[in-house]
Write an enzyme that holds these catalytic residues in place. Structure first.
Site, PDB file in Angstrom:
ATOM      1  CG  ASP A 453       7.317   8.198 -35.976  1.00  0.00           C
ATOM      2  OD1 ASP A 453       8.629   8.271 -35.793  1.00  0.00           O
ATOM      3  OD2 ASP A 453       6.457   7.487 -36.025  1.00  0.00           O
ATOM      4  CG  ASP A 523       8.873   0.652 -34.878  1.00  0.00           C
ATOM      5  OD1 ASP A 523       8.438   1.181 -34.096  1.00  0.00           O
ATOM      6  OD2 ASP A 523       9.068   0.924 -35.974  1.00  0.00           O
TER       7      ASP A 523
HETATM    8  C1  DGJ Z   1       7.295   4.428 -36.901  1.00  0.00           C
HETATM    9  C2  DGJ Z   1       6.989   4.225 -35.497  1.00  0.00           C
HETATM   10  O1  DGJ Z   1       8.239   3.453 -34.701  1.00  0.00           O
HETATM   11  C3  DGJ Z   1       5.664   3.286 -35.161  1.00  0.00           C
HETATM   12  O2  DGJ Z   1       5.577   3.209 -33.786  1.00  0.00           O
HETATM   13  C4  DGJ Z   1       4.495   4.069 -35.905  1.00  0.00           C
HETATM   14  O3  DGJ Z   1       4.230   5.210 -35.030  1.00  0.00           O
HETATM   15  C5  DGJ Z   1       5.000   4.274 -37.181  1.00  0.00           C
HETATM   16  N1  DGJ Z   1       6.270   5.003 -37.391  1.00  0.00           N
HETATM   17  C6  DGJ Z   1       3.831   5.205 -38.060  1.00  0.00           C
HETATM   18  O4  DGJ Z   1       4.064   5.618 -39.290  1.00  0.00           O
END
Ligand code: DGJ
Length: 720
Positions: A453, A523
């Protein structure tokens, strides 16, 4: 009149389309042909009358911005190139054509590299620049391509996103009017949250799935990108309009100081031209992605259960093991532990602290990562973990030890999500980032999947690794440096599957993807939004890389959320402990359907049948995947919102006309568990009947959906 020598034509057959260039009598590179027959173009008039193939600032056209603009070491702001030589090389069925140009006055070499991939029809094109001037030169614009296209008054473009987080792949179709339209992204680390580096251009007016001229372009770059579309009228209206299309890395704020004898390589632009609509663009990009981009393209991606939206930071060993029990019971393949498992002095219990301290939080996870990996193995499921190696919270041991490691200027750095971006130009930072993986994976062979990430942009572009006059080089150099770490991780741990994530789909590009197996598409998992988002993303990426998890986002019916996720790489991000027994039954049926259909979804051929993003009524979506051998298919039908038009006919032309197929409507929503075992009675039809090519006027796939957020999945299998 002096007879001018006929120049050699530089023809590039990209597979179903192509281009021809030639040096005119003054040595300038001209575009002689471009398009479906572009590689067979011949000179009708002297080459000097053709448009420049890649104009330079000061090269002859004072009226337009040029793809290449350089300030030379002696202060000269113009560049005039002549063709020096052309080389051609065949490599495994592809051709690499290099056209080397030199400036007339100063020491500067500009090489155009064009690499074909005949099986797909995608052309990869980039530019390499080097010089031996006394001092560095400054690259102010450095596009990868700059062709000229003839367009009509009804020319259209389709671009994606534009609204930041959770709006990836928003569909934007618009007329290409005169003036310059710029589609650019910023932020450096997660730029594609702002704007996808992909574009469709229909130069002669709207294209559909199966008709019309359309170009598909992908800027293969994990940093800021820019498309610039400069449309002009000509005095002779019978000529229509023309478009100078520039694409490459976004140079805004990113002037590049290039030292003598260093080589500047622009991002590759991968592009293609279809005369038969967008389905061809998609087929070509999917084929090229599988052949040239994806890791392990034939490996079926796992059915993942992620804990992020289920429990966020609120977990301990027992709660995770309970979720693993439920993951195994559901029949999924892999349990993914997301953010929040690390940090002791600064525990990562929310997003304020702990980033950078990649040791397991022992008060949360008494058995460590090994304990969780063992627990997963005991349940016969795989175990995956979340890492964000490029970032640090000021509240962390890492920041206390190395406050100088972050990307910053002499100003007070701006925090974003309470974190900073580590400077990948520092060798010790790259070592650290690689170490985050290596030290997590090597002692824990039970971890076979990692979500990488990256949750903040660059706000303070500067690096102590760059001289004062090179500070803006960071916008380019950080991408190469980060890609080097990604490549090292992939090489060192070839069996570990990697998911690419940057606050959702902030790094969804064909460049970064080379070291990953899939990406977290967004997301935003509201299935109504997702159906449209995945639709747009499918223009360029196969479903195998498009992670789609069932969540509670939007509070939609669970069977509908499952149906939408099933049409991409299927998984869950649900608190399995909070499911009612009816909901659990729905999830079980979804897993059973996934087992049957994911091979088709991930490896089959995509057919987009009813669009949720275009036309008078965008309330419905329908798409299908067919097997290469045309013996099976799966069709997904979604009623997203209330409709304003008549029930549509679902015609599906992806199977053998003369063969008979059994069509079964999968029962996802029913509360009767026995339905999963004994699916509804099959309808028997031929491929021709499904396609409507037998002349019938009522489609066998009957659209019975009316209520918003309902779905049908038809599974189609050849009868022996
Ligand atoms: C952003 C990601 O898109 C989410 O799925 C998750 O992993 C969060 N970060 C965690 O901080």
């Amino acid at each position: 009149m002096t007879e001018l020598p006929t120049p050699d034509l530089i023809a590039v057959d990209a597979g179903g389309w192509g281009l021809t260039w030639a040096a005119d009598s003054t040595g300038r590179l001209r575009q002689i042909g471009l398009g479906p027959e572009g590689h067979t173009a011949q000179l009708d008039v002297d080459a000097i009358w053709y448009p420049e193939a890649f104009p330079t600032w000061g090269g002859g056209d004072p009226f337009r911005a040029a793809p290449l603009r350089i300030t030379h070491a002696n202060g000269l702001t113009t560049t005039r190139l002549v063709v020096e030589r052309v080389s051609r090389e065949s490599i495994n069925g592809s051709e690499l054509v290099i056209v080397v140009c030199r400036d007339e006055l100063v020491d500067l070499t500009v090489e155009h590299h064009l690499r074909t991939h005949p099986p797909s029809g995608i052309l990869e094109q980039w530019v390499e620049i080097h010089h031996d001037q006394a001092e560095p030169i400054t690259l102010a614009d450095y596009d990868s391509i700059g062709p000229l296209l003839l367009t009509s008054e009804s020319a259209e473009i389709c671009h994606f996103g534009g609204g930041g987080w959770a709006t990836e792949w928003a569909w934007n179709t618009e007329l290409l009017t005169t003036g310059t339209k710029t589609l650019d992204s910023f932020g450096g680390v997660q730029p594609h949250l702002q704007r996808s580096p992909l574009l469709l251009v229909s130069p002669q007016g709207p294209s559909t799935e199966s008709s019309g001229e359309v170009l598909g372009l992908s800027i293969v770059w994990g940093g800021n990108t820019r498309f610039a579309l400069d449309v002009r009228r000509t005095w002779d209206t019978s000529d229509g309009l023309n478009l100078r299309l520039r694409a490459g890395a976004n140079p805004v704020g990113a002037e590049y100081r290039l030292d003598p004898n260093e080589r500047f390589v622009t991002p590759t632009v991968a592009w293609t031209w279809s005369s038969a609509g967008r389905a061809t663009i998609t087929e070509r990009f999917h084929a090229w992605s599988r052949a040239r981009v994806l890791r392990d393209p034939d490996r079926l991606r796992p059915l993942v259960v992620n804990n992020w939206e289920a429990v966020f930071f609120d977990f301990d060993h027992d709660r995770l093991v309970d979720l693993m029990d439920r993951t195994a019971d559901l029949g999924a393949d892999l349990f993914l532990l997301d953010d929040g498992w690390f940090g002791n002095n600064h525990p990562r219990n929310d997003d304020n602290a702990g980033l950078g301290d990649w040791e397991v939080n022992t008060s949360k996870l008494s058995g460590g990562l090994a304990g969780l990996a063992d627990a997963a193995a005991e349940r016969d499921i795989r175990f995956g973990i979340w890492l964000e190696p490029e970032m640090v919270n000021p509240e962390s041991d890492l920041y206390e030890a190395h406050p100088d490691w972050i990307v910053r200027t002499e100003r007070e750095p701006i925090e974003h999500r309470q974190q900073h971006y580590l400077d990948p130009l520092r060798p010790e930072v790259r070592d650290f980032e690689f170490g985050v993986f290596d030290q997590t994976l090597t002692p824990n062979p039970g971890i076979s999947y990692v979500k990488w990430d990256a949750n903040r942009p660059i706000t303070d572009p500067g690096s102590e690794m760059l001289s004062q006059d090179q500070q803006s080089n960071i916008w380019i150099d950080h991408v190469w440096a980060t890609w080097a770490v990604m490549a090292d991780v992939a090489r060192a741990h070839p069996e570990v599957e990697l998911m690419l994530c940057a606050s959702g789909g902030g790094r969804v590009d064909h460049g970064s993807l080379r070291w990953f197996h899939e990406f977290w598409t967004s997301d935003n998992t509201d299935p109504v939004v997702r159906a449209r988002l995945q639709w747009a993303c499918s223009m360029f990426f196969p479903a195998s890389v498009m992670a789609a998890h069932v969540t509670r986002w939007g509070e939609r019916p669970l069977d509908f959320a499952c149906a939408v996720a099933l049409s991409a790489r299927f998984g869950f991000d649900l608190d399995l402990a909070s499911l009612s027994s009816d909901e659990l039954a729905v999830c079980r049926r979804a897993v059973a359907i996934a087992r049957r259909t994911q091979p088709l979804v991930q490896h089959g051929r995509l057919h987009r049948l009813i669009s949720p993003v275009e036309g008078d009524d965008t309330s419905r979506a329908c798409l299908a995947y067919s097997a290469e051998d045309r013996l099976s298919a799966v069709v997904f039908a979604y009623q997203l919102e209330a409709s304003t038009s008549q029930t549509p006919a679902v015609w599906f032309d992806g199977l053998e006309a003369d063969r008979r197929y059994a069509v079964v409507e999968s029962e996802l929503g029913t509360t009767d568990d026995s339905m999963a075992a004994t699916p509804a009675e099959a309808l028997v039809v031929t491929g021709a009947e499904l396609a409507g090519s037998d002349g019938r006027d009522s489609a066998p796939l009957n659209w019975t959906l009316e209520a918003p957020c309902t779905a049908i999945i038809w599974e189609i299998t050849a009868i022996a």
